[in-house]
Design a protein around this motif. Structure first.
Motif, mmCIF file in Angstrom:
data_model
loop_
_atom_site.group_PDB
_atom_site.id
_atom_site.type_symbol
_atom_site.label_atom_id
_atom_site.label_comp_id
_atom_site.label_asym_id
_atom_site.label_seq_id
_atom_site.Cartn_x
_atom_site.Cartn_y
_atom_site.Cartn_z
ATOM 1 N N UNK A 61 0.742 -1.198 0.019
ATOM 2 C CA UNK A 61 0.089 0.037 -0.036
ATOM 3 C C UNK A 61 0.804 1.235 0.127
ATOM 4 N N UNK A 62 1.981 1.191 0.386
ATOM 5 C CA UNK A 62 3.071 2.428 0.506
ATOM 6 C C UNK A 62 3.892 2.480 -0.533
ATOM 7 N N UNK A 63 4.539 1.472 -1.420
ATOM 8 C CA UNK A 63 5.303 1.467 -2.486
ATOM 9 C C UNK A 63 4.896 1.104 -3.786
ATOM 10 N N UNK A 64 3.790 0.184 -3.501
ATOM 11 C CA UNK A 64 3.399 -0.493 -4.892
ATOM 12 C C UNK A 64 2.676 0.480 -5.761
ATOM 13 N N UNK B 104 4.556 9.540 0.532
ATOM 14 C CA UNK B 104 4.314 8.076 1.016
ATOM 15 C C UNK B 104 3.901 7.888 2.490
ATOM 16 N N UNK B 105 2.968 7.000 2.488
ATOM 17 C CA UNK B 105 2.355 6.780 4.044
ATOM 18 C C UNK B 105 1.392 7.295 4.310
ATOM 19 N N UNK C 118 -1.411 5.838 10.371
ATOM 20 C CA UNK C 118 -0.158 6.209 11.371
ATOM 21 C C UNK C 118 1.131 6.597 10.891
ATOM 22 N N UNK C 119 1.035 6.788 9.505
ATOM 23 C CA UNK C 119 2.338 7.051 8.787
ATOM 24 C C UNK C 119 2.025 8.250 7.906
ATOM 25 N N UNK C 120 2.993 8.787 7.334
ATOM 26 C CA UNK C 120 3.110 9.770 6.369
ATOM 27 C C UNK C 120 4.164 10.991 6.298
ATOM 28 N N UNK C 121 4.520 11.285 5.269
ATOM 29 C CA UNK C 121 5.660 12.096 5.216
ATOM 30 C C UNK C 121 5.317 13.673 4.747
ATOM 31 N N UNK D 49 6.385 -4.767 7.633
ATOM 32 C CA UNK D 49 7.189 -3.473 8.197
ATOM 33 C C UNK D 49 7.294 -2.450 7.009
ATOM 34 N N UNK D 50 7.320 -1.099 7.497
ATOM 35 C CA UNK D 50 7.409 0.024 6.406
ATOM 36 C C UNK D 50 8.342 0.909 7.278
ATOM 37 N N UNK D 51 9.415 1.303 6.838
ATOM 38 C CA UNK D 51 10.305 2.405 7.475
ATOM 39 C C UNK D 51 10.448 3.751 6.404
ATOM 40 N N UNK D 52 9.421 4.883 6.981
ATOM 41 C CA UNK D 52 9.644 6.028 6.212
ATOM 42 C C UNK D 52 10.657 7.125 6.959
#
Length: 597
Positions: free
Chosen positions: A253-256, A358-359, A373-376, A506-509
């Motif tokens: 969902x983040x990078x695809x 992303x995120x 819970x993520x986002x730049x 896991x996703x690391x942004x």
């Protein structure tokens, strides 16, 4: 027999003349009379034994033949089995066609003219011409999701809703054209900005012409034009109808890459696939219009009414290749790799949101609850104007280079799948400095690197195998899976297929020297505004999240599935905008009832 009778008579005469008694004569005659009967019985027994031996030899030969056939059948690959089924189907259809031709025009067994096509209602509505040159399928899907969260920091505490309600038509024209159009009536979050077009999903035309087959390939090169999934990752390009969980992983969902409008070339062999695409706009973007490019000259006064124009949309170049060195009905070993080049041009997060923030559209693998819970921040620096002039694109991102690796191993009812994706953002330092001077939030330097991965497994309690559902001949997503083959569907007296699932993702942004609570504490304790700005601009903190999901799937029929997933955030380093989320461990529980036809 005559010789035995003559001998008996001669012996009787001799005994009579010799004066022997009558009893002796009778006994002798009786013994001779029995001899032919015993000899006949012996002959019959020998014949019966010979006949039994002959039948036994025949039976042994048949058993050996059956064993040989069984060994040959067990050695067939999944591809060969599918070809065998296709041959049987083709034979049956030809018989039907021959029978139709044998009937005089305007007549048939029921008194009506035979139909010039086949109709199948087992999975939607399918119509196919007798020569297979033309076909049409009307299908769709409905997903009904419901669930709740123990810690809805950003999202819903509980909900139930339709997450997909789609109709689609697809088919073939004159053997060389294929088409598909799919519309989602649920739409998406971009409905207010792009209108009804936001509900379009797959919409393409494909050409599969024999003249496009090079001599070194097994199949022609297919040309595809329209809106389709870009070839980037296995889980992302595969249909959600057939993935093992309610939602795709954090990584996908983040990078695809999603669906985009473009042109693609693809082909496949017996156990490999390749697809490459050049694309641009996506109807699933936040907006379809990029920010203007050409700024208002500084010497033109604001009263002149000068309009910033010349906005240019982004474009993508993507490719994916897969190879399955082992593939049978219950064994599979699959490898794949994909790459992506994305150039934003004048796009910002205002339209190209999934790439430039992303995120921001990642929902903890629980999409219906919207738990983000993520986002730049906008990595392109957004849009801004200087000296009161209209805003133009920041152009802080030159390009994105991404790649992915994938693998699947299936052994009987057990399967393990894993993917890794990396995204490298190359940025323009001069543009970043300019944005900072204009007061625009633009942290980070000229290079940002993000990544993610997942490892998942599924085990079928009822003995089915994902290997039998593997496919290479799908123009939407070859080297992926279709509907599993259910051994005992509910409609046939069985209990369907049951499977246990588990996934770690896991996703690391985060990209910079300070992350999570350390980053938040330094910002809070900085003595001056300049110190806070230096800390904030030292890197981009979009957060780091680790999830575990376990689930139970019930496949009642082909096209009917019920899924239950429990997901827990095992670790969370909060993004820059939500420092209060550090250390949170939300749990979500979801149930989906799904039908597709």
């Amino acid at each position: 027999m005559r010789r035995f009778s003559a001998a008996a008579q001669s012996l009787g005469q001799k005994l009579k003349h010799s004066g022997k008694g009558k009893p002796l004569t009778v006994a002798a005659l009786s013994a001779f009379a029995l001899l032919p009967t015993q000899a006949a019985r012996a002959d019959d027994t020998a014949a019966e034994i010979r006949e039994l031996k002959k039948k036994l030899e025949q039976t042994i030969g048949e058993v050996q033949s059956l064993k040989s056939q069984l060994h040959r059948y067990e050695g067939k690959t999944a591809e060969q089995d599918r070809k065998l089924k296709e041959v049987r189907t083709e034979t049956h259809k030809r018989k039907v066609a021959d029978a139709s031709r044998d009937v005089e025009p305007g007549k048939s067994g029921s008194g009506h003219a035979p139909l010039p096509f086949f109709i199948d209602l087992s999975h939607g509505l399918s119509v196919q011409s007798l020569d297979h040159a033309d076909s049409f399928h009307l299908g769709g899907r409905i997903y009904v999701d419901g669930g709740g969260s123990t810690q809805p920091e950003k999202g819903l505490s509980e909900t139930a809703n339709l997450t997909q309600a789609r109709l689609q038509v697809e088919g073939r024209l004159r053997s060389i054209w294929e088409y598909k159009f799919q519309y989602d009536f649920v739409g998406g979050s971009n409905a207010a900005t792009v209108g009804a077009v936001g509900g379009i999903r797959d919409a393409y035309l494909a050409l599969i012409h024999p003249g496009l087959k090079p001599p070194f390939l097994d199949n022609p090169i297919e040309i595809q034009i329209g809106n389709f999934y870009l070839p980037h990752g296995m889980e992302r390009t595969g249909s959600k109808n057939y993935i093992d969980f309610i939602e795709r992983s954090l990584m996908s969902d983040t990078f695809g890459a999603a669906r985009h409008v473009g042109v693609a070339a693809l082909t496949h062999g017996a156990n490999w696939t390749f697809k490459a695409a050049l694309s641009s706009t996506s109807v699933e973007d936040a907006a379809l219009k990029p920010t203007a490019d050409y700024p208002v000259p500084l010497w033109v006064p604001s009263k002149a009414g000068w309009i910033s124009t010349g906005g240019s949309q982004y474009f993508d170049v993507t490719a994916r290749a897969t190879y399955a060195p082992i593939w049978s009905e219950d064994r599979l070993l699959h490898f794949g790799a994909s790459g992506r080049y994305h150039r934003p041009n004048d796009s910002t997060a205002g339209n190209d949101d999934r790439v430039l923030t992303p995120g921001a559209n990642t929902y903890m693998e629980s999409n219906v609850l919207k738990t983000n819970l993520l986002g730049t921040p906008d990595l392109s620096c957004g849009a801004y104007g200087i000296a009161g002039n209209p805003a133009v694109a920041g152009h802080c991102v030159k390009n994105l280079l991404g790649y992915g690796l994938e693998g699947v191993a299936v052994f009987g009812p057990a399967s393990i799948q894993a993917e890794y994706m990396n995204a490298q953002y190359n940025r323009d330092n001069s543009r970043i400095l300019e944005a900072n001077l204009a007061g625009i939030l633009s942290p980070g330097g000229s290079s940002l690197n993000y990544s993610g991965y997942y490892v998942s497994g599924i085990y079928f309690l009822t003995g089915e195998s994902k290997a039998a559902a593997y496919q290479v001949d799908n123009n939407s997503g070859g080297g992926s899976f279709r509907q599993i083959q259910i051994k005992h569907p509910l409609s046939q007296g069985g209990w369907g297929a049951w499977a246990l699932t588990a996934r770690y993702s896991e996703v690391d942004l985060n990209s910079g020297p300070y992350q999570g609570s350390t980053f938040a504490n330094l910002i809070a304790l900085a003595p001056t505004t300049k110190a806070k700005t230096l800390i904030f601009n030292s890197g981009v903190n979009g957060g780091r999240e680790q999830d575990v999901t376990v689930g139970l799937n019930w496949y009642a029929e082909p096209g009917v599935r019920v899924m239950a997933n429990w997901t827990r955030v095992m670790a969370l380093a909060a993004p820059y905008s939500q420092p209060y989320l550090n250390g949170a461990h939300p749990n979500t529980f979801l149930v989906r009832t799904q039908i597709d036809w």
